[in-house]
Write a protein that holds these residues in place. Structure first.
Motif, short mmCIF file in Angstrom:
data_model
loop_
_atom_site.label_atom_id
_atom_site.label_comp_id
_atom_site.label_asym_id
_atom_site.label_seq_id
_atom_site.Cartn_x
_atom_site.Cartn_y
_atom_site.Cartn_z
N ARG A 68 0.50 -1.17 0.07
CA ARG A 68 0.01 -0.01 -0.01
C ARG A 68 0.95 1.29 0.04
N THR A 69 2.15 1.14 0.25
CA THR A 69 2.96 2.44 0.11
C THR A 69 3.58 2.41 -1.34
N SER A 70 3.23 1.47 -2.22
CA SER A 70 3.66 1.77 -3.41
C SER A 70 3.15 2.74 -4.44
N GLY A 71 3.72 3.80 -4.98
CA GLY A 71 3.48 4.80 -5.43
C GLY A 71 2.81 6.01 -4.35
N HIS A 72 3.25 5.45 -2.90
CA HIS A 72 2.55 6.36 -2.04
C HIS A 72 3.88 6.67 -1.19
N GLY A 73 4.85 6.92 -1.82
CA GLY A 73 6.16 7.11 -0.85
C GLY A 73 7.06 6.10 -1.07
N SER A 74 6.92 4.77 -1.62
CA SER A 74 7.67 3.71 -2.07
C SER A 74 7.43 3.59 -3.75
N TYR A 75 8.59 3.15 -4.32
CA TYR A 75 8.53 2.94 -5.81
C TYR A 75 7.36 2.30 -6.42
N PRO A 76 6.72 2.84 -7.46
CA PRO A 76 5.30 2.56 -7.62
C PRO A 76 5.37 1.04 -8.28
N ALA A 77 6.52 0.78 -8.83
CA ALA A 77 6.49 -0.69 -9.67
C ALA A 77 6.74 -1.80 -8.58
N GLY A 78 7.05 -1.43 -7.29
CA GLY A 78 7.31 -2.55 -6.06
C GLY A 78 8.74 -2.48 -5.85
N ARG A 79 8.92 -3.44 -4.94
CA ARG A 79 10.57 -3.39 -4.43
C ARG A 79 10.90 -4.94 -4.36
N TYR A 80 12.15 -5.21 -3.91
CA TYR A 80 12.87 -6.27 -4.02
C TYR A 80 13.11 -6.74 -2.85
N LEU A 81 13.35 -8.21 -2.70
CA LEU A 81 13.91 -8.81 -1.37
C LEU A 81 14.72 -9.87 -1.91
N ASP A 82 15.92 -10.00 -1.16
CA ASP A 82 17.01 -10.89 -1.25
C ASP A 82 16.78 -11.92 -0.01
N LEU A 83 16.43 -13.29 -0.29
CA LEU A 83 16.10 -13.83 1.14
C LEU A 83 17.32 -15.31 1.13
N PRO A 84 17.32 -15.91 2.21
CA PRO A 84 18.23 -17.00 2.37
C PRO A 84 17.23 -18.15 1.95
N ALA A 85 17.66 -19.27 1.78
CA ALA A 85 17.23 -20.55 1.61
C ALA A 85 16.40 -21.00 2.85
N PRO A 86 15.30 -21.52 2.76
CA PRO A 86 14.52 -22.18 3.99
C PRO A 86 15.30 -22.85 4.67
N ASP A 87 15.25 -22.83 6.24
CA ASP A 87 16.10 -23.74 6.87
C ASP A 87 15.64 -25.16 6.99
N ASP A 88 15.91 -25.97 7.89
CA ASP A 88 15.71 -27.45 7.83
C ASP A 88 14.37 -27.64 8.56
N GLN A 89 13.58 -26.56 9.08
CA GLN A 89 12.28 -26.49 9.57
C GLN A 89 11.31 -25.93 8.59
N GLY A 90 11.81 -25.49 7.36
CA GLY A 90 11.22 -24.62 6.35
C GLY A 90 10.81 -23.19 6.76
N ARG A 91 11.59 -22.63 7.60
CA ARG A 91 11.48 -21.38 8.02
C ARG A 91 12.41 -20.38 7.29
N VAL A 92 11.95 -19.14 6.97
CA VAL A 92 12.71 -18.16 6.07
C VAL A 92 12.56 -16.73 6.86
N VAL A 93 13.73 -16.03 7.32
CA VAL A 93 13.43 -14.56 7.81
C VAL A 93 13.09 -13.69 6.72
N ILE A 94 12.17 -13.13 6.80
CA ILE A 94 11.92 -11.85 5.94
C ILE A 94 12.10 -10.55 6.61
N ASP A 95 13.30 -9.87 6.33
CA ASP A 95 13.49 -8.46 6.84
C ASP A 95 13.14 -7.38 5.87
N PHE A 96 11.92 -6.87 6.07
CA PHE A 96 11.51 -5.73 5.16
C PHE A 96 12.10 -4.50 5.37
#
Length: 313
Positions: free
Chosen positions: A242-270
């Motif tokens: 909801r910030t896209s075009g309203h303070g953030s880049y209109p076309a969206g943003r990117y995230l580089d994330l690690p592979a899932p761990d052994d328990q299928g978890r991924v930390v997302i740091d926005f």
């Protein structure tokens, strides 16, 4: 009685005054504890992001994108060139295509290098889809010529250390964010070989490997993001909010994330959501947010929209 009434009234006034002070103290906003380690990590990431973006060959150094429309093109800055470069010598050389093979022949007497070695004759021009892309350095190393491959098309990408978009770079700004925007997501794997169609800014659609989706909780709801990447490897996410075009880049943003761990978890740091190259230059071919990743959520963390200097595209 009047004397006692005066003493009692004074006591009552003092009690009310003390109570009032207590209410103000309770209403005062609580101080949010700051984790020094978290803040230091974010600052380090931001510094690295700035250095990569502002490097002599970073995205801010782009000065041209030229599609190869014919079998052969003479390239250079001069008026006699089929592809006019914004920088460099009047005549740089010739680029010729034979099917999916591209060759580069340098202009005689013009100094240029590949991997630190002088280019004196025709060489194979490998693209960014090849294991080792060719980068032709010219103009005393300030200029860089490379080849990109998109679908059935090839294009020359030109960078220069003195690009106005680099020398006039105004820096990056960020949303407040905070530790609450670092969430642990559940990785939901997809069947082997599943792909996700991604449209880039040129209109080209590419089916990219879609190993699975990421589900996380926020504001009492479960949110879902489709991830690009091969099973067991690092993931890449393109998202809008909801910030896209309203303070953030209109076309969206990117995230580089690690592979899932052994328990299928991924930390997302926005807090580490970043703008695509197209936010800084018109000469990039950025993939855009897929419909599946347009969140009805305000992500006020990560990079804000970039504002170029006045008069610069």
């Amino acid at each position: 009685m009047g004397k006692h009434w005066g003493v009692w009234a004074a006591a009552l006034l003092l009690a009310v005054s003390v109570a009032g002070c207590g209410e103000k103290a309770l209403d005062a906003p609580a101080k949010v504890a700051i984790d020094p380690a978290f803040e230091a990590e974010q600052q380090q990431w931001r510094q690295q992001r700035y250095e990569e973006l502002h490097a002599a060959d970073g995205w801010t150094s782009l000065v041209g994108l030229h599609w190869l429309e014919y079998k052969a093109h003479y390239i250079g800055r001069g008026p006699g060139s089929g592809i006019r470069l914004a920088v460099g010598p009047d005549k740089l050389g010739m680029v010729a295509r034979e099917g999916d093979i591209v060759w580069f022949t340098p202009e005689r007497g013009v100094a240029m290098q590949v991997d630190g070695k002088p280019v004196t004759g025709r060489i194979r021009f490998f693209s960014d889809r090849d294991p080792t892309p060719t980068i032709v350095a010219f103009d005393d190393g300030k200029g860089r010529l490379s080849l990109i491959h998109r679908g059935e098309r090839f294009a020359l990408r030109v960078k220069h250390a003195d690009a106005p978009s680099r020398t006039n770079f105004t820096g990056l700004t960020y949303w407040p964010g905070g530790a609450s925007w670092r969430v642990t997501a559940r990785f939901v794997p997809h069947p082997a070989g599943q792909t996700l169609p991604i449209v880039d800014i040129t209109g080209l659609t590419t089916n990219m490997p879609n190993a699975g989706a990421l589900e996380f909780e926020r504001d009492g709801r479960t949110w879902r993001l489709e991830a690009i990447g091969e099973p067991g490897r690092a993931l890449f996410v393109i998202f809008g909010d909801r910030t896209s075009g309203h303070g953030s880049y209109p076309a969206g943003r990117y995230l580089d994330l690690p592979a899932p761990d052994d328990q299928g978890r991924v930390v997302i740091d926005f807090n580490q959501a970043y703008n695509p190259p197209c936010a800084f230059t018109p000469f990039a071919t950025c993939p855009l947010t897929p419909p599946e990743n347009r969140l009805d959520l305000r992500v006020d963390a990560g990079e804000q929209a970039y504002h170029a200097p006045e008069g610069e595209a």
